[in-house]
Design an enzyme around this catalytic site. Structure first.
Site, mmCIF file in Angstrom:
data_model
loop_
_atom_site.group_PDB
_atom_site.id
_atom_site.type_symbol
_atom_site.label_atom_id
_atom_site.label_comp_id
_atom_site.label_asym_id
_atom_site.label_seq_id
_atom_site.Cartn_x
_atom_site.Cartn_y
_atom_site.Cartn_z
ATOM 1 N N ARG A 82 0.069 -9.112 13.101
ATOM 2 C CA ARG A 82 -0.623 -8.070 12.311
ATOM 3 C C ARG A 82 -1.482 -8.701 11.220
ATOM 4 N NH1 ARG A 82 4.558 -5.172 10.545
ATOM 5 N NH2 ARG A 82 3.197 -3.929 9.201
ATOM 6 N N LYS B 220 0.835 -1.214 0.000
ATOM 7 C CA LYS B 220 0.000 0.000 0.000
ATOM 8 C C LYS B 220 0.867 1.260 0.000
ATOM 9 C CE LYS B 220 -1.979 -1.217 3.881
ATOM 10 N NZ LYS B 220 -1.293 -2.520 4.143
ATOM 11 N N ARG C 20 -9.835 1.003 8.895
ATOM 12 C CA ARG C 20 -9.539 -0.407 9.145
ATOM 13 C C ARG C 20 -10.657 -1.112 9.894
ATOM 14 N NH1 ARG C 20 -3.540 0.448 9.002
ATOM 15 N NH2 ARG C 20 -2.568 -1.568 9.241
ATOM 16 N N ARG D 281 11.887 -5.617 5.049
ATOM 17 C CA ARG D 281 11.773 -4.168 4.797
ATOM 18 C C ARG D 281 12.785 -3.386 5.646
ATOM 19 N NH1 ARG D 281 6.036 -1.539 5.328
ATOM 20 N NH2 ARG D 281 6.041 -2.776 7.246
ATOM 21 N N ARG E 260 11.514 -1.531 11.014
ATOM 22 C CA ARG E 260 10.385 -1.112 11.838
ATOM 23 C C ARG E 260 10.237 -2.043 13.037
ATOM 24 N NH1 ARG E 260 5.084 0.152 8.293
ATOM 25 N NH2 ARG E 260 4.063 -1.122 9.869
#
Ligand code: AP5
Length: 214
Positions: free
Chosen positions: A171, A13, A88, A127, A160
């Site tokens: 998640r 996203k 969400r 990431r 992160r």
């Protein structure tokens, strides 16, 4: 135009929003990014949100919704917003619809990305983000020339806090448990456009013009 990008953690996203914002002239609003800034700045909102984020859970609606709607209604977002990570929950979706309606706006399209879980975990755990300029990397797909150093500005790359495998899977479970009512809400409004997020960044980007004109 007001657009929403939806889909599981790691589906791309934020990556696609960065490409789309200039092309469409929309302001990219990532509620995850805004919350991480509050955490870093140790604001009351950041302190309240931090534990939920570290566990891979959702931050309570009453905290996120006020923050997001302030941004959506702000002068710089009047011409259109590209929402990433909001809404969400059904309560957030209804609040967004109400706030947009007050300005004679509506959610024009919800682009809903999907990809297999193993690929999502690989994208999340690999990431890395530049601590200086915010440039995005991936240890396998988009590695920097020198390990852990940003090609663009030379600052350190960081991972992160919620991208370790256990939290990434938490998640994904939270997404699986909460996304369906939001999808049904926007499906009934006829604005959902499904996009396969499994290809390369360029391949996924190439699917968006057709999806948005569907
Ligand atoms: P948030 O920051 O929104 O995280 P997320 O939804 O989990 O999404 P991500 O940012 O992890 O993934 P993405 O889909 O943007 O993927 P990206 O493009 O970075 O939220 C974090 C937390 O904040 C939540 O857990 C929650 O606690 C809280 N929160 C936020 N909003 C909330 C709300 N509305 N209500 C309640 N709580 C809220 O890509 C991932 C990686 O894959 C990158 O390395 C990228 O380079 C790579 N990649 C992307 N696309 C491709 C591709 N096509 N091919 C190969 N690699 C790719």
């Amino acid at each position: 135009m007001d657009l929403v990008l939806m889909g599981p953690p790691g589906v791309g996203k934020g990556t696609q929003a960065a490409l789309l914002q200039d092309r469409l002239g929309l302001v990219h609003v990532s509620t995850g990014e805004v919350l991480r800034r509050h955490v870093a700045d140790r604001t009351p909102l950041g302190e309240a949100a931090h534990g939920h984020m570290l566990r891979g859970g959702l931050v309570p609606d009453e905290l996120v919704t006020a923050m997001a709607l302030d941004l959506v209604g702000s002068a710089r977002c009047r011409a259109g917003v590209l929402l990433d990570g909001f809404p969400r929950t059904l309560a957030q979706a209804r609040a967004l619809d109400g706030a947009l309606a007050e300005q004679d706006r509506r959610v024009d399209a919800v682009v809903w990305f999907s990809a297999p879980e193993d690929l999502l975990v690989q994208r999340l755990t690999g990431r890395r983000t530049c601590s200086g300029c915010g440039a995005g990397y991936h240890v396998l797909d988009r590695p920097p020339a020198v390990a852990d150093v940003c090609d663009a500005c030379g600052a350190d790359l960081v991972r992160r806090a919620d991208d370790d495998e256990a939290t990434a899977r938490a998640r994904l479970r939270e997404y699986a448990a909460t996304a369906a009512p939001v999808r049904e809400h926007y499906e009934s409004a006829g604005v959902v456009r499904y996009v396969d997020g499994t290809g390369s960044v360029a391949e996924v980007a190439a699917l968006l013009p057709t999806a948005l004109h569907a």
